[in-house]
Scaffold this active site. Structure first.
Site, PDB file in Angstrom:
ATOM      1  CB  THR A  63      40.217  47.461  45.692  1.00  0.00           C
ATOM      2  OG1 THR A  63      41.065  48.591  45.427  1.00  0.00           O
ATOM      3  CG2 THR A  63      38.868  47.936  46.190  1.00  0.00           C
ATOM      4  CE1 TYR A 126      38.303  43.808  47.802  1.00  0.00           C
ATOM      5  CE2 TYR A 126      37.397  42.386  46.092  1.00  0.00           C
ATOM      6  CZ  TYR A 126      37.450  43.609  46.724  1.00  0.00           C
ATOM      7  OH  TYR A 126      36.659  44.634  46.288  1.00  0.00           O
TER       8      TYR A 126
END
Length: 288
Positions: A63, A126
């Site tokens: 993350t 991401y």
């Protein structure tokens, strides 16, 4: 029920484990970076096969959003291939899988909150790596849930960094003033609320794609204002700024609020306003 929880040291994973343990009627196997590299297909297959779960809850992810831009192979190895490995293991053991995805699968250009049926168009590494995980889940499994959420905060901090609430409190106490962007909008989401909704969803066998985030989209600026108000720090000066004022490796994501449509409409699963979750969270923190 025999349940595996990935990312058990993270904000969502730890909240899931706490709720499952409180229920007392489950056998739980936790996966962390210490006991399993989800990017290792053989390791995942062995661990899952030895436990033979009925359900895999998979919130684990890489993350570090800005680092993903410079470390794309790490992002794809964990978020895409790691999810593929877990999906394959779920199929081999006849287990359902619930994958926690993200609002960053959207490009942030829509003026209103995103439905589950809006087309993803991620612009960050991401977001693309998480969408790749979604695609593996869809193509490899029949029994799956994909849950997109956003701006998670909760009692267990992500390893190596503070969540937004803790960071704002730290900066407010150190400086007495903060500058926060007002053109980045989404749903602050309290991890225990998300975990409770995930477990409720996992009991339905209503497989598919869902958005689960606390109600009432807000800007980062509005989120910060409420943090200081509820924590009794009204003296902290909060100044609005723009994303353009803070260049980052990650492309800006202006409006990525999620509309909790499918779960609320079809299953009656709703999350409360984020302001209420924030109030509960602040009660857990050391008082000023």
């Amino acid at each position: 029920m025999r349940i595996i929880v990935t990312g058990a040291n993270g904000q969502v994973g730890s909240a899931l484990v706490n709720l499952l343990q409180a229920g007392g009627d489950h056998q739980i196997k936790t996966i962390t970076r210490d006991n399993c590299d989800i990017g290792d297909r053989v390791m995942v297959r062995r661990l899952v096969g030895s436990f033979r779960p009925e359900l895999i809850l998979h919130p684990a992810a890489y993350t570090y959003v800005d680092q993903c831009e410079s470390e794309p192979e790490t992002a794809y190895r964990v978020n895409a291939l790691g999810t593929q490995n877990l999906a394959l293991a779920a199929a081999q053991n006849d287990a359902a899988l619930l994958y926690v995805s993200t609002n960053t699968v959207f490009d942030g250009r829509k003026a209103t909150p995103y439905y589950e049926y809006d087309a993803p168009n991620p612009e960050s590494v991401y977001g693309r790596s998480k969408l790749a995980g979604e695609e593996y889940v869809r193509t490899l499994l029949n029994r799956f849930y994909i849950v997109r959420t956003s701006w998670v905060f909760g009692p267990r901090p992500t390893e190596g960094k503070l969540n937004f609430v803790r960071r704002m409190l730290q900066l407010g106490d150190e400086r007495g003033a903060v500058s926060v962007v007002d053109d980045e909008i989404s749903n602050p989401t309290y991890a225990p609320d998300l975990a409770a909704a995930i477990l409720e969803l996992s009991r339905t066998e209503a497989y598919g794609l869902y958005h689960l985030a606390n109600e009432n989209p807000a800007s980062r600026f509005e989120f910060a204002q409420e943090i200081f108000r509820q924590s009794g720090r009204e003296n902290v000066k909060v100044t609005p700024s723009r994303l353009a004022d803070f260049p980052r490796p990650t492309p800006p994501l202006y409006q990525s609020a999620l509309h909790n449509f499918a779960a609320a409409t079809n299953l009656g699963i709703r999350l409360r306003p984020w302001q209420e979750g924030l109030a509960d969270y602040l009660q857990l923190l050391p008082q000023k």
